[in-house]
Design an enzyme around this catalytic site. Sequence first.
Site, PDB file in Angstrom:
ATOM      1  N   PRO A   1      -2.252   7.287  17.482  1.00 38.78           N
ATOM      2  CG  PRO A   1      -4.335   6.371  17.569  1.00 38.78           C
ATOM      3  CD  PRO A   1      -3.576   6.837  18.464  1.00 38.78           C
TER       4      PRO A   1
ATOM      5  CE1 TYR B   1       0.610   7.963   7.220  1.00 40.07           C
ATOM      6  CE2 TYR B   1       1.017   7.094   4.721  1.00 40.07           C
ATOM      7  CZ  TYR B   1       0.202   7.374   6.013  1.00 40.07           C
ATOM      8  OH  TYR B   1      -1.036   6.979   5.952  1.00 40.07           O
TER       9      TYR B   1
ATOM     10  CE  LYS C   1       5.698   6.894  11.780  1.00 37.97           C
ATOM     11  NZ  LYS C   1       6.466   6.361  10.675  1.00 37.97           N
TER      12      LYS C   1
ATOM     13  CE1 TYR D   1      -4.461   9.425   8.044  1.00 38.25           C
ATOM     14  CE2 TYR D   1      -3.372   9.699   6.048  1.00 38.25           C
ATOM     15  CZ  TYR D   1      -3.315   9.315   7.026  1.00 38.25           C
ATOM     16  OH  TYR D   1      -2.508   8.156   7.466  1.00 38.25           O
TER      17      TYR D   1
ATOM     18  CG  HIS E   1      -2.095   0.800   1.061  1.00 43.14           C
ATOM     19  ND1 HIS E   1      -1.764   2.178   0.913  1.00 43.14           N
ATOM     20  CD2 HIS E   1      -3.305   0.685   1.192  1.00 43.14           C
ATOM     21  CE1 HIS E   1      -3.099   2.900   0.868  1.00 43.14           C
ATOM     22  NE2 HIS E   1      -4.025   1.788   0.983  1.00 43.14           N
TER      23      HIS E   1
END
Length: 392
Positions: free
Chosen positions: A293, A389, A297, A201, A80
Site C-alpha cells: 500500500p 503517483y 495503488k 509522509y 486531493h
Amino acid sequence: MGKRFDPGAQVGVVIVGAGPAGLVLGNLLLDRGVDCVILERRGREAVEGRARAGFLAAHSVRVLTENGLGAGVQARGRAHGTCLFRGDRGEFTLDYGRLGRGEEHTVYPQQELVRDLVAEYLRRGGELRFEAEAEEISGGRVRVRGGEEVTGRYVAGCDGPRGVARRALAARGTRTARWDHGVSWLAVLVAAPPSLAAVGYALHERGFAGHMARTESVTRYYLQCPRRTDPSAWSEERIWAELATRMRTAEFGPLHEGAVLERAVVDLRSDVLDTPGAGRLWLAGDAAGLISPSAAKGANLAVLQAELLARALDGALARGDERDLARYAADCLPRVWRAHEFSHWMSGLLHGPAEDDGAEARYGRALQYARLESLRTSRSHQDFFAENYTGI
Ligand SMILES: Cc1cc2nc3c(=O)[nH]c(=O)nc-3n(C[C@H](O)[C@H](O)[C@H](O)COP(=O)(O)OP(=O)(O)OC[C@H]3O[C@@H](n4cnc5c(N)ncnc54)[C@H](O)[C@@H]3O)c2cc1C
C-alpha cells in the site's frame, strides 16, 4: 439477493469475490448485456463495512463515472492534490495535482465505493450471493461451500491474493514474481478530522509514519512496526505518543486526536502473476497481483483490470474470439508493473533502516535522504513523481 438464476443453467461469467474488482466487473458486464453471478464469502455488512483504500486515481474516477457508477464519488468524494514530506531536516509539500499531468486523487473511502457498487449491481438486476464461499474452481465450474456448483462460460477470480482463483491458476503452472518489502505497518483508523491538508509522509529513525485523510471526521494513520506485531499491543496512548514523535509534533504542531476505531497490521508484500489467466479462468485485482500500500495503488489497479477484463470477456462471449483475453494479459501487465515499480521506489523512500547505527544503516539512511532531497529540489523529479503517483 437480486435476480436468482436457474441453478442448472450456465451463466456468462461467474465472478468470485465482491471487492472493488468483482463489483466493477459485474456492473460493466451487466451493462454490456452479459449475465453474471457474483459469489462472495462474507456477509453484506462485513463487505460494505471494510475500511481499506481511500485514494482514487483520476483514471478510476473516469471509469466509474463513464459507466454510471460515479454518483457517490461525484457527490461525496473530495479532490486531493498535495502531499507533504517531513524529516529531521524540515518539511516540504508537493502540489502534485499541479505537476506532471495535472491529475489529482479523489478521496472516497473504499467501503462507500463498495456500497455504491453493490447497490448499482443489484439495481441493474445482477445476482449477488453473500456468504457463498467458492471452494474450488475447475474449468467453468465453481463449487460453493455446501456442495452447490455454479457454472459459467468463464470464471473471473476477484477473490484477493489468498483466494481459490490463484490456487486454480497455479495448478495450471502459472508462476508468481514476488517481493517482500520486509516491513509492516500498523494501520489505524481514528475518529478525528485530518490533521494536515496534505497526505503526510514522515521519515524518522524510529520508522515511517503516515497520515491520510478519509472523511471530515475519520483519518487513517500508519506506523511502521516490526513483523509479527500484535496490533492489540498498541494502546491508544502508545499510538498517539508514537505518532507525535515520528510526525515531530513538537516542531510542526499537534495532531487532531480521537478514538482509535480500527487497528490492523499490514505486511508490505507485492507479487504479480506472470499471466492473469488462462482458458476459462481470468483474474483481476489483488487476485492477479498484490501491491504494497505504499503508493495507494491496489484499488486503482483493481478498477483498471476490471475495466479491461469486462471488455475482453464481452468480446470473447460475443464473438467467441479468445484473442481479446490474450490481449487482456498483454494490456494489463505493463501497467501493473509500472505501478509496482513506483510503489517499490516509494517503499524505499519511506522506510529507512531500523534503529541501528551500523555502516549499512548509515548508508541506507543517507540514500533515503538523498532521494528526498532530489524530490524536494528537482522539478523534473517532481513531475515524474506526480505522473506516477496519480497515474494508473
Ligand atoms: C490498510 C490498507 C490501505 C489501502 N489503501 C489503499 C489506497 O489508498 N488506494 C488504493 O488504491 N488501494 C489501497 N489499498 C489496497 C486496496 O484496498 C486493495 O487493493 C483492494 O481492496 C483490492 O480489491 P479486490 O477487489 O481485488 O480485492 P478485495 O477488496 O480483497 O476483495 C476480494 C473479495 O473476495 C472475497 N473472497 C475471498 N475468497 C473468496 C472465496 N473463496 N469465495 C468467495 N469470495 C471470496 C473477499 O471476502 C473479498 O470481499 C489498501 C489496502 C490496505 C490493506
